[in-house]
Motif scaffolding. Structure first.
Motif, PDB file in Angstrom:
ATOM      1  N   GLY A  68       7.974  -9.719  28.568  1.00  0.00           N
ATOM      2  CA  GLY A  68       7.409  -8.177  28.661  1.00  0.00           C
ATOM      3  C   GLY A  68       7.601  -7.656  27.857  1.00  0.00           C
ATOM      4  N   ALA A  69       6.086  -7.045  27.159  1.00  0.00           N
ATOM      5  CA  ALA A  69       6.191  -6.492  26.200  1.00  0.00           C
ATOM      6  C   ALA A  69       5.164  -5.123  26.233  1.00  0.00           C
ATOM      7  CB  ALA A  69       5.705  -7.451  24.912  1.00  0.00           C
ATOM      8  N   GLY A  70       5.301  -4.407  25.070  1.00  0.00           N
ATOM      9  CA  GLY A  70       4.907  -2.930  25.277  1.00  0.00           C
ATOM     10  C   GLY A  70       3.739  -2.640  25.030  1.00  0.00           C
ATOM     11  N   ASP A  71       2.314  -4.070  24.187  1.00  0.00           N
ATOM     12  CA  ASP A  71       1.746  -4.546  24.176  1.00  0.00           C
ATOM     13  C   ASP A  71       0.498  -4.139  25.108  1.00  0.00           C
ATOM     14  OD1 ASP A  71       2.171  -6.616  25.356  1.00  0.00           O
ATOM     15  OD2 ASP A  71       1.534  -7.586  22.676  1.00  0.00           O
ATOM     16  N   GLY A  72       1.488  -4.196  26.583  1.00  0.00           N
ATOM     17  CA  GLY A  72       0.627  -4.554  27.940  1.00  0.00           C
ATOM     18  C   GLY A  72       0.691  -5.946  28.675  1.00  0.00           C
ATOM     19  N   LYS A  73       1.305  -6.590  27.694  1.00  0.00           N
ATOM     20  CA  LYS A  73       0.391  -8.262  27.890  1.00  0.00           C
ATOM     21  C   LYS A  73       2.685  -8.940  28.938  1.00  0.00           C
ATOM     22  CE  LYS A  73      -2.533  -8.453  24.843  1.00  0.00           C
ATOM     23  NZ  LYS A  73      -2.842  -9.115  23.323  1.00  0.00           N
ATOM     24  N   VAL A  74       2.372  -9.697  29.161  1.00  0.00           N
ATOM     25  CA  VAL A  74       3.961 -10.841  29.690  1.00  0.00           C
ATOM     26  C   VAL A  74       3.134 -12.638  28.470  1.00  0.00           C
ATOM     27  CG1 VAL A  74       4.714 -12.322  31.721  1.00  0.00           C
ATOM     28  CG2 VAL A  74       4.011  -9.706  31.537  1.00  0.00           C
TER      29      VAL A  74
END
Length: 757
Positions: free
Chosen positions: A561-567
């Motif tokens: 998971g990441a801070g761009d809102g995506k997995v």
């Protein structure tokens, strides 16, 4: 062997390139970097300065930029010698936010704005403080001006919300004050408000202990976005309103009062429209003579714990004959409060009939778990000033008998421990592996009361949890010094290193392969795969958002998971993106980051019906079970599951134990998401994940309480309060022993006891 990184995919924001574009230091160098000979004024000379708080600059919110521009323009036309900023300069620590701050700063003030970081500079800082230091200099420093000694303190915790004073910071403060002497007036500024009913720094008592011997007169803070003034422990403490909400700041004049005594006059300054600010006197602070509540410091605080099943202890407070007493009260540090305000649960003590200087009362502890607590005594005088005295106390009596100590041993590492503890085998012995924010990895021998077997020092903080290979003969450690280390488990000797382009903040994950194994590493805004045998880079993939969590793998795919809102699911062998699942895409980068799975500790779940396998990821609103092959959502559970990894139980049937940040613990069927039971514990839970010990589930509260739960129904079977500091580290377990650690730098071996409540 050192493996240099090569052919990394371009990072969208390169730190050094950004610095070049913004002119390097942006003219915001700290005072400690200036030529003091041209800056320091003579003793007792009058001067003025301004203070700003909580500007939260964000290019997506131009109104904030305009307010700060208005403030800076007014100050640049005054005789201000300098400007202090008490933190939260920017919204999320993004490079583009610092760039916007630089655009706003007028040329007249460049080199004259000096600040400290707030939680918004460190909460999501993928550069681990490097970018802030490049732009502003050291975050903790001191200087002299016009007969006053100024101290900038930085108790922020990387990737965390509240503050904490580390042992090294307190040592630095003590040395700095000793050099200053006991007579020179001192002004301190930091981000978090301290004292009164503020509970943003859990060990604020350590600060009060250090400064009470010196002439600290004023403390300026921000964070709460409100203007408040209180007088406590010999000081006047002031929190400022937020400049992000209105064009407001504080104007400070050092001058002499009518009687000739030096003072600081603090003015509230607020700009409305195009008119100059109206300055209203807020408070005047004497720089010499009697300090606020100076005589209210207790001469003695004596606590006696309960001796029988009633759970009633006693408290005796002795005061100075010079005290002017309005009330004497006590409380234990509020257990249900984390990084917030709390009016407290203050209980009154009663003066003895024989002397107004002796105050006593019963202390009821029957509803408290055994363990250690921070007792707070407050003596308030007739002017409304007060003195808070703190004492760590032990509650160790239960059911009318002396309880056998549950603390087997304690080892002091003197540096915060934010990563999880792990247990590894070292031949016939077992070792606890602990990693510190000073960059040291330490192994403690369980056969020798936790004594150090070996240690290895990296050059920066170790934040994420190390990984161990299947044979447990290698430990892989990621450091904020941009380096992945492979260490020999038995000796601690270095096997290889792999240099990476950014600080490693996330937890490592080891994948066993037929060849040599792969170490998955979250690095800033990308994930990398490294050969576990040689340290050579296998692949790197950009993920477009900060990841400081933990990747997972089913052997074929890696999930992050990441801070761009995506997995994302990636091919574990090549790093190729297989699928992308958006979870939280908002209208601005900061809001997307806030609601994203940036710190999610992903976990692959046991296979369900039709051999279907799911991966679990969390954010601040839900836990999501996604199909490993496609990313399709299978089920979700509402709650703040960003920080904690699930405990997977296999017997008598598969069950997930999930802890959310609000202290709730859920037992969930992994295939369906059906909740079997739910219980709310007494403390919030951050980063620490549930563990299994002696057949029971244990969860660790952020304020030091461990709670044992029966996995069948969630009933509470054990509680023990092992620490008075923040706890973000997941304990390790071996048999009926839990090994727990926290920000106080202590590793403790605690016996679990399902019969002791």
């Amino acid at each position: 062997m050192k493996q240099e990184f090569k052919k990394w995919k371009t990072d969208p924001i390169d730190r050094r390139d950004f610095l070049k574009k913004t002119g390097g230091i942006m003219g915001l160098a700290m005072l400690s970097q200036l030529p003091f000979g041209s800056f320091v004024l003579a003793d007792n000379q009058d001067f003025s300065f301004a203070i700003i708080a909580d500007t939260h600059i964000d290019p997506y919110n131009p109104a904030r930029s305009e307010r700060l521009r208005t403030i800076f323009n007014e100050i640049s036309n005054t005789k201000a010698n300098f400007v202090l900023h008490v933190g939260d300069m920017v919204e999320a620590g993004f490079a583009e936010e610092y760039q916007e701050f630089d655009k706003i700063l007028p040329a007249e003030l460049k080199g004259r704005v000096y600040g400290v970081p707030g939680n918004h500079e460190v909460r999501w800082d993928e550069w681990a403080g490097e970018l802030y230091e490049d732009l502003f200099g050291e975050s903790q420093y001191s200087f002299d001006h016009g007969g006053i000694h100024f101290i900038a303190l930085d108790p922020t915790q990387l990737l965390q919300e509240p503050g904490y004073f580390t042992a090294s910071q307190l040592d630095w403060l003590e040395k700095d004050l000793k050099k200053t002497g006991v007579h020179t007036p001192v002004v301190v500024y930091l981000h978090y408000p301290i004292g009164n009913n503020n509970y943003y720094i859990i060990n604020e008592n350590k600060f009060f202990e250090v400064v009470e011997r010196y002439n600290v007169r004023a403390v300026f803070t921000g964070h709460i976005h409100r203007e408040e003034v209180w007088k406590q422990n010999g000081m006047t403490l002031i929190s400022l309103p937020a400049a992000k909400d209105s064009a407001v700041y504080h104007w400070v004049e050092k001058k002499n009062a009518a009687n000739g005594s030096p003072i600081l006059a603090i003015y509230h300054a607020e700009i409305n429209g195009s008119s100059p600010s109206g300055k209203t006197l807020l408070v005047e602070i004497l720089l010499e003579g009697v300090k606020p509540a100076q005589f209210e410091k207790p001469k003695l605080v004596h606590f006696t714990g309960p001796k029988d099943a009633s759970g009633t202890g006693s408290l005796h407070v002795e005061l100075s004959p010079k005290s002017s007493i309005q009330s004497v009260q006590y409380q234990f540090w509020p257990e249900d409060t984390y990084a917030g305000k709390n009016p407290g649960d203050w209980q009154d003590l009663i003066p003895a009939k024989s002397s107004r200087l002796q105050w006593r009362g019963n202390v009821h502890t029957s509803d408290m778990a055994l363990g250690v607590y921070l007792l707070q005594v407050r003596v308030t005088n007739t002017q409304g000033e007060f003195w808070d005295e703190f004492q760590e106390v032990s509650i160790d009596k239960s059911e009318g008998i002396i309880s056998k100590s549950r603390m087997n041993w304690v080892q002091e590492l003197r540096s915060p421990i934010q990563s999880d503890l792990i247990v590894v085998q070292n031949g016939a012995s077992a070792l606890v592996v602990a990693s510190t924010m000073d960059g040291e990895i330490v192994t403690l021998n369980l056969d020798d009361k936790g004594k150090t077997t070996w240690s290895y020092k990296t050059r920066a903080a170790i934040i994420g949890t190390p990984a161990v290979n299947k044979k447990q003969d290698r430990i892989f450690v990621g450091s904020a010094d941009h380096t992945l280390y492979a260490l020999d488990t038995q000796s601690g000797s270095l096997i290889w290193t792999c240099k990476l382009p950014k600080p490693i903040l996330g937890t490592l994950h080891y994948i066993e392969t037929e060849a040599s194994g792969i170490v998955l590493i979250p690095v800033g805004r990308m994930i990398a795969g490294v050969n576990a045998e040689t340290g050579s880079l296998l692949w790197s993939t950009q993920i477009e958002g900060l990841s400081a969590g933990k990747p997972a793998s089913d052997g074929r795919f890696a999930f992050i998971g990441a801070g761009d809102g995506k997995v994302r699911a990636l091919d574990a062998a090549t790093g190729k993106v297989i699928w992308t699942k958006p979870l939280a895409i908002k209208d601005a980068p900061y809001r997307t980051l806030l609601y994203s799975p940036w710190a999610s500790k992903a976990a692959v779940l046991p296979k369900g019906p039709n051999d279907r396998q799911l991966v679990l990821v969390g954010d601040v609103t839900n836990a999501y079970a996604l199909d490993c092959a496609t990313g399709a959502e299978v089920w979700r559970l509402k709650g703040g599951f960003l920080y904690s990894s699930p405990l997977i139980l296999s017997e008598p049937e598969p069950l997930l134990i999930l802890a959310d940040e609000w202290g709730k613990v859920f037992a969930v069927e992994p295939a369906t998401g059906v909740v079997r039971w739910m219980i709310t514990t007494q403390q919030r839970i951050f980063n620490a994940s549930p563990v299994l010990a002696n057949g029971m589930v244990y969860v660790t509260g952020v304020n030091g309480l461990i709670t044992g739960l029966n996995p069948k129904d969630g009933s509470v079977v054990d509680r023990y309060h092992f620490s008075t500091g923040y706890t973000y580290s997941t304990p390790a377990s071996l048999g009926n022993i839990l090994f727990a650690a926290g920000q106080d730098g202590k590793v403790r071996a605690v016996t679990v006891n399902a019969r002791s409540l």
